[in-house]
Design a protein around this motif. Structure first.
Motif, short mmCIF file in Angstrom:
data_model
loop_
_atom_site.label_atom_id
_atom_site.label_comp_id
_atom_site.label_asym_id
_atom_site.label_seq_id
_atom_site.Cartn_x
_atom_site.Cartn_y
_atom_site.Cartn_z
N VAL A 188 40.36 45.75 36.52
CA VAL A 188 39.23 45.05 35.90
C VAL A 188 38.20 44.56 36.91
O VAL A 188 37.06 44.30 36.54
N ILE A 189 38.58 44.40 38.18
CA ILE A 189 37.64 43.87 39.18
C ILE A 189 37.01 45.05 39.92
O ILE A 189 37.66 45.69 40.75
N ARG A 190 35.75 45.34 39.60
CA ARG A 190 35.09 46.51 40.17
C ARG A 190 33.97 46.15 41.13
O ARG A 190 33.33 47.04 41.67
N ALA A 191 33.68 44.90 41.29
CA ALA A 191 32.59 44.49 42.19
C ALA A 191 33.12 43.54 43.24
O ALA A 191 33.99 42.71 42.98
N ARG A 192 32.59 43.69 44.45
CA ARG A 192 33.06 42.89 45.58
C ARG A 192 32.95 41.40 45.31
O ARG A 192 33.83 40.62 45.66
N ASP A 193 31.87 40.98 44.67
CA ASP A 193 31.63 39.56 44.49
C ASP A 193 32.21 39.00 43.20
O ASP A 193 31.88 37.88 42.80
N SER A 194 33.07 39.76 42.53
CA SER A 194 33.69 39.26 41.29
C SER A 194 35.17 38.96 41.45
O SER A 194 35.84 38.65 40.47
N LEU A 195 35.70 39.08 42.68
CA LEU A 195 37.13 38.81 42.87
C LEU A 195 37.49 37.39 42.47
O LEU A 195 38.47 37.15 41.77
N GLY A 196 36.68 36.41 42.92
CA GLY A 196 36.97 35.03 42.58
C GLY A 196 36.87 34.75 41.10
O GLY A 196 37.73 34.10 40.50
N ARG A 197 35.82 35.27 40.48
CA ARG A 197 35.59 34.98 39.06
C ARG A 197 36.60 35.70 38.18
O ARG A 197 37.25 35.09 37.33
N MET A 198 36.77 36.99 38.37
CA MET A 198 37.68 37.76 37.52
C MET A 198 39.15 37.46 37.86
O MET A 198 40.00 37.39 36.97
N GLY A 199 39.44 37.28 39.15
CA GLY A 199 40.83 36.98 39.53
C GLY A 199 41.30 35.66 38.95
O GLY A 199 42.42 35.54 38.46
N SER A 200 40.44 34.64 39.00
CA SER A 200 40.82 33.34 38.44
C SER A 200 40.96 33.43 36.92
O SER A 200 41.81 32.76 36.33
N ALA A 201 40.13 34.26 36.27
CA ALA A 201 40.25 34.42 34.82
C ALA A 201 41.59 35.06 34.46
O ALA A 201 42.25 34.63 33.50
N LEU A 202 41.98 36.08 35.19
CA LEU A 202 43.27 36.71 34.94
C LEU A 202 44.42 35.72 35.15
O LEU A 202 45.37 35.66 34.36
#
Length: 878
Positions: A188-202
């Protein structure tokens, strides 16, 4: 240059028909394989309809994981014993599997073109390996005595054996569970700058699912489905998640095979924070759980509720981290705020908890079960929700600082491995280091200091004036918490009580207390294990059952408490006495403060005392006994129900010699008629002969023994007299001793009086789940214990269902002797009505003396006739 290239390709991509984009996607990804910020998120990210579906699947995966964990802890507790060490070993191995799985699958996730498909296969693998638990566990239950004999009782080898068993059962599933977050994150995380946002959501979704699973496993599933059914439900959840993920993966676009090789290195200080936050968070959870144990009934429900609130707090913490990721503040500044806030809220919880509980007062008041759960939930939320949310935000927010450090699956996997490793050590340190060495309140302050010191690790001395202020604040806070004392008591004394000794051990808080001339042991603030003031009834718990055995050479005691009951077994001059006590600190306190009352228990070479779970003591050794005596237990406490199951009684029956007996003492002042009938009928499923013996002739709060034997034989009157005389050394005629002994006989289960009651099993633990509800119902005035008129009705029903005149157990008795059980019931009833000024007391006394010879009207008991040190003790009515 790369940015311009991406803009041009995005413009070209927009002009391509949607139906043609899939054919061109591999070409596009190939030419962008070195760009972790993919040019076309619309083509590579999960489709819009997939996002909620994936979130729901990941939440369900978390629920299944916690159901497994709750059931595994209980299952291995049945095998290893319900000790703190056994529970810690189980949790440590489970967490080790999670850490190993995170590290392993994080490494391989970036090489997968379809990580969602791999996620589905892993979920199916979890289900498959979890099913293998049934075969492995059953095999080990069978082989455990043999394996234990091989290690020869060596503590190190025994721990290694337990670790091997637990690893075989837990590691395969736990390793696969550890891989779910890296694989889902990689998809689900396909952009470098979305690790924090998407990872915390998961992380938030998975932990929220865990909270729901813990609540369901603690409150509902075992009663609805049994433990096997609940386990299979979790297996079904994982199968559904796995198959659904595979179906979604077939419609998803493949990922590039060659992710960017160059990544910014992750600073070592971030890994230190990840490790230390896991350490401190789990240590805090262990200490919070112990604090709640001082004010709760400590049933399966209250433990599940505290765990659920903690998991909800962690889930909210991940959601908070997700929100913080959207701020434009410098990430180090935000993380500093979280660390300092964690320090502050942990430091505040001791005083907050003391205030909310009125100085460690028992929660719930007169509320019924529903009101009690609401009150416990209220205090748990006020104590843990805000602190837990802040603590729970630290780990997922670290993902923000790790963006660009590698593929998302790898980052998530490494973070899980490091944090979970810290959590393992934190859980062990909280229970086995902090509590025994510094206590729960100071332990919380030390963990608060850990969070403050992490600020020093985050900032370098050259990072500017803001960093210097943060480092100074952190250092000051840590120094205050390290040097200071919370100034709060960890136990609560009632008026007129003096504290003799107190210990915060790995298993429980244990206190030796004196009130007047009496000493007693209290566990976790409210549970009294007996004391010198109850010397006669505690000795009678051993001496009355021993009256029925002609030559008890081998005696086993399941539970010790003060040691008074076990010490009374030495009056029968046996060859061997084996005692198993769950709490090691109780053994120490009994030895230190109760030796004058224990008849040489701690010095007699014939006695062996094991600091171990009693059921596990029986399971691990093939030794057999003439009598096994189970102490009085509080039925609603978590784990106690394990000694009331048909499986436990079968185990005990297999450890009895010919003519031996299993004695289950019941505190009638802590069970309702429903629970009593369940336990009586459960024993009747195993033992051909089940009889009932009174432990006293009290007016109100009585105890009753349910005695099971493998062979149905009539009681020999000569045995009663001989054993009474052997244990008391009195010179009294046989007929007097026999009549006095038979007044304690209460009846026979041969009539099938309780045959319609349900059977309590390990799989359907009715007592463990019904007794806590009954406890609150009695407090609220909605139910009654077996005291007063309820007890007298039980005594009457037992005699009516199987009249002494036709009772096969009394076949060798004379008519006068057969009248003594009814005389004992009449005497107890008369005492109760006399105490309550009931006008019917006079009529009961007349009935009593009408059937009782003058020599038997004295309510003497065996323990009442024992003299020690020149002191003569009272009778069974005192």
């Amino acid at each position: 240059m790369a940015t311009t290239k991406h803009r041009i390709m995005s413009w070209l991509w927009a002009g391509i028909a949607p139906s043609q984009r899939r054919d061109l996607l591999p070409f596009v990804l190939y030419h962008n394989r070195h760009a972790m910020t993919y040019a076309f998120p619309c083509a590579t990210a999960p489709r819009r309809f997939e996002t909620p579906a994936l979130g729901a699947l990941f939440t369900l995966s978390g629920a299944a994981a916690l159901i497994y964990q709750v059931l595994w802890v209980r299952e291995l507790g049945l095998l290893f014993g319900s000790t703190a060490q056994a529970a810690a070993l189980t949790i440590a191995i489970f967490f080790a599997g999670i850490a190993l799985g995170g590290w392993l699958f994080g490494r391989i996730s970036a090489r997968l073109t379809r990580p969602l498909r791999a996620f589905g296969l892993v979920e199916i693998g979890v289900a498959a390996t979890a099913l293998g638990h049934f075969l492995v566990a059953d095999a080990y239950f069978t082989l455990y005595p043999t394996l234990y004999a091989w290690v020869g009782g060596n503590p190190v080898l025994e721990t290694a054996l337990k670790a091997l068993v637990a690893a075989t059962i837990l590691l395969p599933s736990a390793i696969l569970m550890g891989g779910t977050l890296p694989l889902m994150g990689q998809h689900v995380i396909r952009a470098r700058d979305s690790l924090g946002r998407m990872g915390s959501a998961l992380y938030a979704l998975n932990t929220a699912g865990g909270a729901m699973g813990a609540l369901a496993a603690g409150f509902f599933l075992p009663m609805w489905l049994g433990f096997s059914g609940a386990y299979l439900l979790a297996v079904g959840f994982d199968l559904f998640v796995g198959l659904s993920a595979i179906a979604l993966a077939r419609r998803a676009l493949p990922m590039p095979r060659n992710p960017a090789p160059a990544h910014a290195p992750i600073p070592a200080r971030l890994w230190i924070i990840a490790f230390a936050s896991g350490f401190a968070t789990l240590a805090v959870e262990v200490i919070w759980t112990r604090a709640f144990a001082q004010v709760l009934q400590n049933s399966v429900y209250t433990y599940a509720l505290v765990l659920t609130v903690f998991l909800v707090a962690l889930s909210l913490g991940a959601a908070l981290a997700n929100a913080l990721n959207r701020l434009s503040l410098r990430p180090e500044t935000v993380l500093t705020g979280l660390l300092l806030a964690s320090c502050a809220v942990i430091a505040a919880t001791p005083h907050l908890f003391h205030h909310l509980t009125g100085g460690l007062g028992y929660l719930g008041g007169r509320a019924d079960f529903a009101g009690y759960v609401l009150e416990v939930g209220r205090v748990a939320i006020l104590t843990m929700l805000i602190p837990g949310t802040i603590l729970g935000a630290v780990l997922p927010y670290l993902l923000r600082l790790m963006e660009g450090g590698g593929p998302p699956g790898a980052m998530l996997g490494r973070l899980i491995a490091v944090n979970t490793t810290g959590a393992i050590l934190g859980a062990l340190a909280g229970g086995f280091v902090l509590l025994p060495l510094v206590g729960m309140w100071k332990g919380l302050w030390l963990m608060g200091a850990v969070y403050a010191l992490l600020v020093l690790a985050l900032w370098r001395p050259t990072d500017g004036w803001a960093a210097r202020i943060a480092r100074f604040a952190a250092l000051a806070g840590a120094a205050l918490l390290l040097a200071g004392q919370p100034g709060l008591d960890s136990t609560r004394l009632n008026r007129g009580e003096d504290l003799l000794a107190f210990r915060e051990g790995p298993s429980a808080h244990v206190a030796a207390i004196q009130r007047g001339d009496a000493k007693f042991i209290r566990v976790n603030n409210f549970y009294t294990l007996g004391g010198s003031g109850a010397l006669v009834p505690e000795r009678n718990q051993t001496m009355i059952p021993l009256l029925t055995h002609p030559a008890p050479r081998e005696i086993f005691f399941l539970g010790m408490g003060t040691g008074i009951s076990a010490g009374a077994g030495l009056f029968a001059n046996p060859d061997r006495v084996t005692v198993c006590e769950l709490l090691p600190d109780v053994v120490d306190f009994a030895k230190a403060w109760f030796q004058p009352y224990t008849n040489g228990l701690f010095t007699d070479p014939r006695v062996t005392i094991h600091r171990e779970d009693g059921r596990q003591c029986l399971a691990r050794s093939p030794a057999t006994y003439d009598m096994i005596i189970a102490d009085l237990f509080t039925p609603w406490r978590a784990g106690v129900g394990n000694v009331y199951t048909v499986e436990h009684y079968r185990l005990a029956a297999s450890r009895l010699n010919q003519g031996g007996a299993y004695v289950q003492w019941m505190p009638l002042y802590q069970v309702s008629r429903r629970e009593f009938e369940i336990i009586a009928n459960t024993m009747a499923q195993v033992f051909p002969e089940v009889t009932f013996w009174r432990g006293d002739l009290y007016p109100e709060r009585s105890i009753l023994a349910i005695v099971g034997r493998n062979t149905a034989e009539p009681l020999d009157p000569a045995t009663l007299a001989a054993q009474w005389r052997r244990m008391t050394a009195v010179d009294t005629p046989d007929e007097v001793l026999i009549d006095r002994a038979l007044k304690f006989y209460a009846g026979n289960a041969a009539s099938g009086l309780f045959a319609d009651a349900p059977v309590n099993t390990d799989d359907h633990p009715l007592i463990e789940y019904l007794a806590p509800r009954t406890h609150r119902a009695v407090i609220a005035g909605q139910a009654r214990w077996l005291t007063g008129t309820e007890r007298d009705r039980l005594y009457a029903d037992l005699l009516a269902a199987q009249p002494p005149a036709t009772d096969p157990y009394l076949a060798l008795m004379s008519d006068t002797q057969r009248a003594m059980p009814r005389a004992g019931a009449l005497y107890a009833d008369w005492r109760g009505k006399q105490m309550r000024d009931d006008l019917r007391a006079g009529a009961l006394w007349q009935k009593f003396i009408a059937i009782t010879p003058p020599h038997a009207r004295n309510p003497d008991s065996p323990a009442g006739q024992v003299a020690t040190g020149g002191m003569a003790f009272g009778d069974a009515t005192e």
